[in-house]
Motif scaffolding. Structure first.
Motif, short mmCIF file in Angstrom:
data_model
loop_
_atom_site.label_atom_id
_atom_site.label_comp_id
_atom_site.label_asym_id
_atom_site.label_seq_id
_atom_site.Cartn_x
_atom_site.Cartn_y
_atom_site.Cartn_z
N UNK A 31 0.84 -1.21 0.00
CA UNK A 31 0.00 0.00 0.00
C UNK A 31 0.86 1.25 0.00
N UNK A 32 1.90 1.26 0.84
CA UNK A 32 2.82 2.41 0.88
C UNK A 32 3.50 2.60 -0.48
N UNK A 33 3.91 1.50 -1.09
CA UNK A 33 4.59 1.58 -2.38
C UNK A 33 3.66 2.16 -3.44
N UNK A 34 2.42 1.71 -3.48
CA UNK A 34 1.46 2.20 -4.46
C UNK A 34 1.19 3.70 -4.25
N UNK A 35 0.99 4.10 -2.99
CA UNK A 35 0.68 5.50 -2.69
C UNK A 35 1.84 6.43 -3.02
N UNK A 36 3.07 6.01 -2.67
CA UNK A 36 4.23 6.86 -2.93
C UNK A 36 4.52 6.97 -4.42
N UNK A 37 4.37 5.87 -5.15
CA UNK A 37 4.59 5.93 -6.60
C UNK A 37 3.59 6.87 -7.27
N UNK A 38 2.35 6.82 -6.80
CA UNK A 38 1.30 7.69 -7.35
C UNK A 38 1.59 9.15 -7.02
N UNK A 39 2.04 9.40 -5.79
CA UNK A 39 2.29 10.77 -5.35
C UNK A 39 3.52 11.37 -6.02
N UNK A 40 4.59 10.59 -6.11
CA UNK A 40 5.84 11.10 -6.64
C UNK A 40 5.98 10.96 -8.16
#
Length: 412
Positions: free
Chosen positions: A80-89
């Motif tokens: 979940x963290x990986x998906x959210x950070x990739x989307x944000x950055x």
């Protein structure tokens, strides 16, 4: 490269050294240019984004300015963290496990090594399907008019991965059986096995090449060796041994890799003597040694297996430290200060290895009941049986063994 330093965690090593190791890991991948590295101090991990919102925004601006395409996080990152950070950055993100898997995939050469890496990667990928797919809520239609809602995409993907895992495990089982046949053949030859173990980039392959005259890849690089290599070595006394070079260990080694490489690491379990090679010039040599000890214990290496500690890379320390290390090593039993690159101290090490296999042996005749099949098999596996006769009450055996072998046998 980001190294999260969580205040609540009591890490074994300094975060700056952890970051330096992570940068070295990244450098081990060809075509990788590390634009920046930073220790990010956190009071606690944020479940959704790993970092706080302010830090996420600050890093986003920096990544955009420097045109960063890949962010590496030296630690575990949830799907979940990986998906959210990739989307944000707007970048691709890899955690420590993913980076090590990428290095192993690039470095594996033998069929066995490729299979082991593929198995580890599938086990890792299976846990991250939530990140890989954004259409998990969709369902495939059922058959006919009375079909149910059908199979969700995530179920289909998970099943496909499980099928591949089963196929690879079957192929690896064949490798395990082949290795066991090779080990059984070696047991019949009276050559002891000496295994080199140690933290990655401790200089095991350089030492292996220096002792055997082989040309195994030896670079100042993490995980230069993945595929195990074995060579015969004639020691100063004339005795022959088999020297085994193994994959290096690292702190927080992914569990998927430990499981996948167990077939390879079993060579260490079979060793008659273990040489624990340490990079004595490294600022965290003691912490690295503790990590290696932990991994050896998790593999099930017997405490009874003799182990020598080899303080390597003497050529990288200053003159005062150099002389002090040699004095310390000479004052301690089974510790040897060497430079695999220059050959310094190697003769003393090889002579000690030779002496270790020249232990005093005693002859003994004993009768073993047929119910003690395990002990009987162990004696033959150790090659200490000179002659054997079958009596009504059991086996009568003529043995020649060392005190260490006798103690091991009586402890079975």
């Amino acid at each position: 490269m980001l190294h999260p330093d969580i205040r609540a965690d009591k890490a074994r090593r300094l975060p700056e050294h952890g970051l330096a190791e992570a940068v070295s890991l990244a450098a081990a991948l060809p075509g990788m240019e590390v634009l920046g590295a930073e220790v990010v101090r956190l009071p606690r991990l944020q479940p959704g984004m790993l970092f706080g919102s302010g830090k996420v925004a600050e890093l986003k601006a920096r990544f955009a300015a420097e045109e960063v395409e890949l962010v590496l996080v030296d630690g575990p990152v949830s799907p979940v963290q990986q998906r959210n950070l990739e989307k944000e950055w707007g970048v691709k993100l890899l955690d420590r496990t993913g980076l090590i898997l990428e290095i192993f995939a690039d470095r594996a050469r033998t069929r066995e090594g490729v299979l082991q890496v593929e198995l580890a990667a599938l086990s890792y990928q299976r846990t991250r399907l939530v990140r890989a797919w954004t259409h998990l809520e969709r369902q495939r239609g059922g058959f006919g008019f009375v079909g149910g809602p059908g199979e969700t995409q995530i179920e289909a993907d998970r099943r496909a991965i499980d099928d591949q895992v089963i196929r690879i495990k079957r192929q690896l089982d064949k490798v395990v059986r082949t290795r066991e046949l090779h080990r059984a053949a070696r047991r019949k030859v009276p050559f002891p096995i000496v295994a080199l173990v140690g933290y990655t980039n401790a200089g095991k392959s350089t030492l292996f090449n220096r002792a055997t005259g082989a040309e195994v890849l030896a670079k100042d690089m993490l995980f230069a060796t993945l595929d195990p290599t074995m060579r015969g070595v004639t020691l100063p006394s004339g005795r022959k041994v088999i020297l085994s070079d193994t994959v290096g260990f690292i702190s927080d080694l992914p569990t998927q890799l430990v499981a996948a490489f167990r077939a390879t690491l079993e060579e260490v379990l079979e060793a008659d003597l273990i040489l624990h090679v340490r990079d004595i010039a490294h600022p965290e040599s003691a912490e690295q040694a503790a990590d290696v000890t932990d991994i050896l214990a998790s593999l099930g290496v017997k405490a009874a297996t003799p182990m020598f500690e080899v303080w390597n890379k003497l050529d990288l320390v200053d003159a005062t430290t150099h002389d002090g290390l040699i004095r310390q090593a000479e004052a301690r039993e089974h510790v040897f200060a060497v430079s695999a690159l220059t050959g310094e101290g190697l003769n003393r090490l090889l002579e000690a290895v030779s002496t270790a296999f020249d232990e005093e042996k005693t002859d003994l005749t004993l009768t073993l009941p047929f119910s003690e099949g395990r002990k009987h098999a162990w004696l033959h596996a150790e090659g200490v049986v000179l002659a054997e006769r079958q009596l009504d009450e059991g086996w009568q055996l003529d043995l020649r063994w060392t005190a260490r072998q006798e103690a091991c046998w009586r402890g079975l």
